[in-house]
Scaffold this motif. Structure first.
Motif, mmCIF file in Angstrom:
data_model
loop_
_atom_site.group_PDB
_atom_site.id
_atom_site.type_symbol
_atom_site.label_atom_id
_atom_site.label_comp_id
_atom_site.label_asym_id
_atom_site.label_seq_id
_atom_site.Cartn_x
_atom_site.Cartn_y
_atom_site.Cartn_z
ATOM 1 N N GLY A 12 -39.855 -8.763 29.351
ATOM 2 C CA GLY A 12 -39.337 -9.776 29.244
ATOM 3 C C GLY A 12 -37.785 -9.659 29.395
ATOM 4 O O GLY A 12 -36.962 -8.599 29.870
ATOM 5 N N ASP A 13 -36.861 -10.824 29.412
ATOM 6 C CA ASP A 13 -35.582 -11.049 29.504
ATOM 7 C C ASP A 13 -34.905 -11.195 28.264
ATOM 8 O O ASP A 13 -35.277 -12.339 27.633
ATOM 9 N N TYR A 14 -34.411 -10.551 27.382
ATOM 10 C CA TYR A 14 -34.104 -10.445 26.038
ATOM 11 C C TYR A 14 -32.404 -10.947 25.718
ATOM 12 O O TYR A 14 -32.008 -10.593 24.816
ATOM 13 N N ARG A 106 -35.230 -14.258 21.212
ATOM 14 C CA ARG A 106 -35.988 -14.410 22.428
ATOM 15 C C ARG A 106 -37.225 -13.507 22.354
ATOM 16 O O ARG A 106 -37.954 -13.131 23.460
ATOM 17 N N ASN A 143 -40.956 -14.924 27.771
ATOM 18 C CA ASN A 143 -41.104 -13.530 27.524
ATOM 19 C C ASN A 143 -42.353 -13.065 26.959
ATOM 20 O O ASN A 143 -42.815 -11.885 27.220
ATOM 21 N N ARG A 146 -44.677 -12.883 30.074
ATOM 22 C CA ARG A 146 -44.408 -11.713 30.681
ATOM 23 C C ARG A 146 -44.969 -10.474 30.096
ATOM 24 O O ARG A 146 -45.328 -9.383 30.705
#
Length: 260
Positions: A12-14, A106, A143, A146
């Motif tokens: 993920g993009d946190y 997130r 996320n 993902r």
């Protein structure tokens, strides 16, 4: 078969932890880069002009700022995942528990917990303030996709001082660097009280934060929780250096009724 978290497998993009409500993350980076460049230029000039004491001072300031930023970025991008993977693994969850993440952002913690709950119910709640880059429910859900856990993750919008859940609902409650964002001591106390209220008898709680953790520990004792502990999470969760450590408070809710 017991699942074990691998903190290196985050898909993920946190974002980056921090307060970007006033100054966006990009501008904060530009400001820091400008300060470092200025300090380097001053150091070079001091060396060229023979001002060696000045060169030492500006050089040390440059090094200190670089180390501060490096420590901060390591913690937010790597360290917190390593630390929380170990914490969650140590809980040895069965996989069917109900877990609540207070201030899930997130989804960094929430989605790691979800990996350990193939038959469980991981729930995240947040007010979605701009304390991380791009913090929003949609970012958390992306996320979850993902990380491959979207089918079992629930995301709620709500205030952790007034949780919208029934008493004795969750087997585990987790939270990372959230309670200090509540401006008043009374509000932080209310968040602790609410966490205990929705925690099932025999359930466990793990709250990491930057300050007021001694008060959290004391309140948990007052509420009758057992095995209440507080510890420093070490250099992997230093926010710029040892002067900004993260401490973890853990406790277990007794099967006896909780009284105020």
């Amino acid at each position: 078969m017991t699942t074990t978290l691998d903190p290196r497998r985050r898909r993920g993009d946190y974002g980056i932890d921090g307060d970007f409500s006033v100054i966006p993350a990009r501008w904060q980076a530009v400001i820091i880069a400008a300060i470092v460049a200025t300090l380097i230029a001053l150091t070079v000039r001091n060396i060229a002009t023979g001002a060696f004491i000045g060169a030492v001072v500006t050089g040390l300031l440059t090094l200190g700022l670089v180390l501060f930023v490096g420590s901060y970025l390591y913690t937010t991008r790597v360290g917190k995942f390593e630390v929380w993977a170990r914490i969650l693994n140590d809980f040895r969850l069965r996989g069917d528990e109900q877990v609540l993440d207070l201030g899930c952002g997130r989804g960094a913690l929430l989605l790691m917990a979800a990996e350990l709950l193939p038959r469980g119910r991981p729930v995240g709640i947040d007010l979605w303030h701009a304390d991380q880059t791009g913090n929003s429910p949609d970012a958390t859900r992306r996320n979850a996709e993902r990380e491959g856990v979207a089918d079992r993750v629930e995301v709620e919008t709500g205030d952790i001082t007034q949780l919208p859940f029934a008493d004795n609902t969750f087997d585990l409650i987790i939270s990372n660097l959230v309670l200090h964002n509540i401006p008043s001591a009374a509000g932080r106390r209310a968040a602790i009280d609410e966490a205990v209220r929705v925690l099932s008898p025999g359930g466990r709680l793990a709250i990491a934060d930057l300050w007021a953790t001694n008060r959290h520990r004391a309140r948990l004792h007052e509420l009758g929780l057992t095995d209440v502990r507080r510890r420093n999470l070490g250099w992997r969760m230093w926010w710029g250096g040892p002067w900004f450590p993260t401490r973890l408070v853990t406790a277990t809710k007794s099967a006896m009724p909780v009284t105020n």
